[in-house]
Scaffold this motif. Structure first.
Motif, short mmCIF file in Angstrom:
data_model
loop_
_atom_site.label_atom_id
_atom_site.label_comp_id
_atom_site.label_asym_id
_atom_site.label_seq_id
_atom_site.Cartn_x
_atom_site.Cartn_y
_atom_site.Cartn_z
N ALA A 156 34.58 35.57 35.06
CA ALA A 156 35.33 34.52 34.37
C ALA A 156 36.70 34.36 35.02
CB ALA A 156 35.48 34.85 32.89
N ASP A 157 37.25 35.45 35.53
CA ASP A 157 38.58 35.44 36.15
C ASP A 157 38.43 35.88 37.61
OD1 ASP A 157 41.18 35.82 37.00
OD2 ASP A 157 41.81 36.96 35.24
N GLU A 158 38.50 34.92 38.51
CA GLU A 158 38.31 35.18 39.94
C GLU A 158 39.42 36.04 40.55
OE1 GLU A 158 35.80 34.19 42.19
OE2 GLU A 158 34.66 33.62 40.42
N SER A 159 40.54 36.22 39.83
CA SER A 159 41.63 37.02 40.39
C SER A 159 41.22 38.47 40.62
CB SER A 159 42.88 36.95 39.50
OG SER A 159 42.66 37.62 38.28
N PHE A 160 40.27 38.98 39.82
CA PHE A 160 39.78 40.34 40.04
C PHE A 160 39.10 40.44 41.41
CE2 PHE A 160 39.72 40.12 35.33
CZ PHE A 160 40.51 41.22 35.04
N ILE A 161 38.33 39.43 41.77
CA ILE A 161 37.65 39.41 43.06
C ILE A 161 38.65 39.18 44.19
CG2 ILE A 161 35.93 38.20 44.48
CD1 ILE A 161 34.36 37.71 41.89
N ASP A 162 39.62 38.30 43.96
CA ASP A 162 40.63 38.03 44.99
C ASP A 162 41.37 39.31 45.37
OD1 ASP A 162 39.92 35.35 44.93
OD2 ASP A 162 41.56 34.78 43.59
N LEU A 163 41.74 40.13 44.39
CA LEU A 163 42.43 41.39 44.68
C LEU A 163 41.54 42.34 45.47
CD1 LEU A 163 44.26 41.99 41.29
CD2 LEU A 163 45.31 41.38 43.47
N ALA A 164 40.28 42.43 45.11
CA ALA A 164 39.34 43.29 45.84
C ALA A 164 39.16 42.79 47.27
CB ALA A 164 38.00 43.35 45.12
N ARG A 165 39.07 41.49 47.45
CA ARG A 165 38.91 40.91 48.78
C ARG A 165 40.12 41.25 49.66
NH1 ARG A 165 37.99 35.62 47.43
NH2 ARG A 165 35.80 36.03 47.17
N GLU A 166 41.32 41.20 49.09
CA GLU A 166 42.53 41.55 49.83
C GLU A 166 42.52 43.03 50.22
OE1 GLU A 166 46.06 40.44 47.65
OE2 GLU A 166 45.29 38.42 47.31
N ARG A 167 42.16 43.90 49.28
CA ARG A 167 42.10 45.33 49.58
C ARG A 167 41.02 45.64 50.61
NH1 ARG A 167 40.77 48.71 45.93
NH2 ARG A 167 39.77 47.33 44.48
N PHE A 168 39.92 44.90 50.56
CA PHE A 168 38.84 45.05 51.54
C PHE A 168 39.38 44.74 52.94
CE2 PHE A 168 35.24 43.74 54.05
CZ PHE A 168 34.20 44.56 53.63
N ALA A 169 40.06 43.59 53.06
CA ALA A 169 40.62 43.19 54.36
C ALA A 169 41.62 44.22 54.87
CB ALA A 169 41.27 41.81 54.24
N GLN A 170 42.46 44.75 54.00
CA GLN A 170 43.42 45.78 54.40
C GLN A 170 42.70 47.03 54.90
OE1 GLN A 170 45.75 46.28 50.86
NE2 GLN A 170 46.92 44.41 51.18
N GLN A 171 41.65 47.43 54.22
CA GLN A 171 40.89 48.63 54.62
C GLN A 171 40.24 48.43 55.98
OE1 GLN A 171 40.86 51.58 53.14
NE2 GLN A 171 39.49 52.42 54.65
N VAL A 172 39.63 47.27 56.21
CA VAL A 172 38.98 46.98 57.50
C VAL A 172 40.03 46.96 58.61
CG1 VAL A 172 37.75 45.19 58.80
CG2 VAL A 172 37.00 45.79 56.50
N THR A 173 41.19 46.37 58.34
CA THR A 173 42.26 46.31 59.33
C THR A 173 42.73 47.72 59.69
OG1 THR A 173 42.96 44.14 58.54
CG2 THR A 173 44.57 45.39 59.83
N ARG A 174 42.89 48.60 58.69
CA ARG A 174 43.30 49.98 58.93
C ARG A 174 42.28 50.71 59.81
NH1 ARG A 174 44.04 51.31 53.20
NH2 ARG A 174 45.69 49.87 52.71
N ARG A 175 41.02 50.49 59.53
CA ARG A 175 39.95 51.17 60.31
C ARG A 175 39.93 50.70 61.75
NH1 ARG A 175 35.35 53.46 57.92
NH2 ARG A 175 34.17 52.51 59.61
#
Length: 177
Positions: A156-175
């Motif tokens: 219902a609230d896409e902001s939960f997914i948006d935050l996870a997507r940002e953290r995902f991108a940060q994790q991939v960038t770190r790796r």
């Protein structure tokens, strides 16, 4: 003239009071967005810090990867709990994505659906069994008062997914760095 001003002022004050009472009544009946954020953070942490064996039980693979989750609570036990310390079970929609070499969010392996999480030491995560009869498994896992929310496929609230997507991108960038 004084009578009409007093009457007008009294009517405005009465209307404002009734409006405020209605807003307060409506707000009191809505789930606490602050509690939802706290529950989301707690369940996200539980899912992301699970062991590889626990993740396999949740439907996520974890060989040389990291699991990043979005969690949107839709119910609690006991019903009407107002703070995190009162909550024993959280019923939520989750979406977890697995990072990997060179993956991005759109191409990641993901698992999603309703879950039940017991906030305890150690926490317990329950997911409906996949495959035939999935809907029935969901309905057995989640209390009846939350069935409609549990069967929805979208957040219902896409902001939960948006935050996870940002953290995902940060994790991939770190790796990669």
């Amino acid at each position: 003239m004084i009578k009409s001003r007093r009457g007008l002022i009294a009517a405005i004050i009465t209307l404002a009071g009734v409006t405020l009472a209605g807003v307060m009544f409506f707000a009191a009946r809505q789930p606490s967005s602050q509690l939802d954020r706290e529950l989301s953070a707690q369940v996200t942490k539980i899912l992301e810090e699970s062991s590889p064996d626990e993740h396999h039980a949740h439907g996520h693979g974890t060989i040389d990867t990291r699991v990043i989750c979005a969690v949107e609570p839709f119910g609690v036990e006991p019903p009407g709990a107002k703070s995190l310390v009162e909550v024993t079970w959280v019923y939520a929609r989750h979406l977890c994505a697995v990072t990997g070499e060179g993956t991005d969010w759109a191409q990641s392996v993901r698992a999603s659906g309703p879950i039940a999480v017991k906030i305890s030491i150690p926490p317990q995560v329950r997911v409906p069994a996949p495959g035939p009869g999935y809907r029935d498994h969901v309905l057995r896992l989640i209390p009846e008062r939350y069935h409609a929310q549990a069967l929805k496929e979208e957040f219902a609230d896409e902001s939960f997914i948006d935050l996870a997507r940002e953290r995902f991108a940060q994790q991939v960038t770190r790796r990669q760095g």
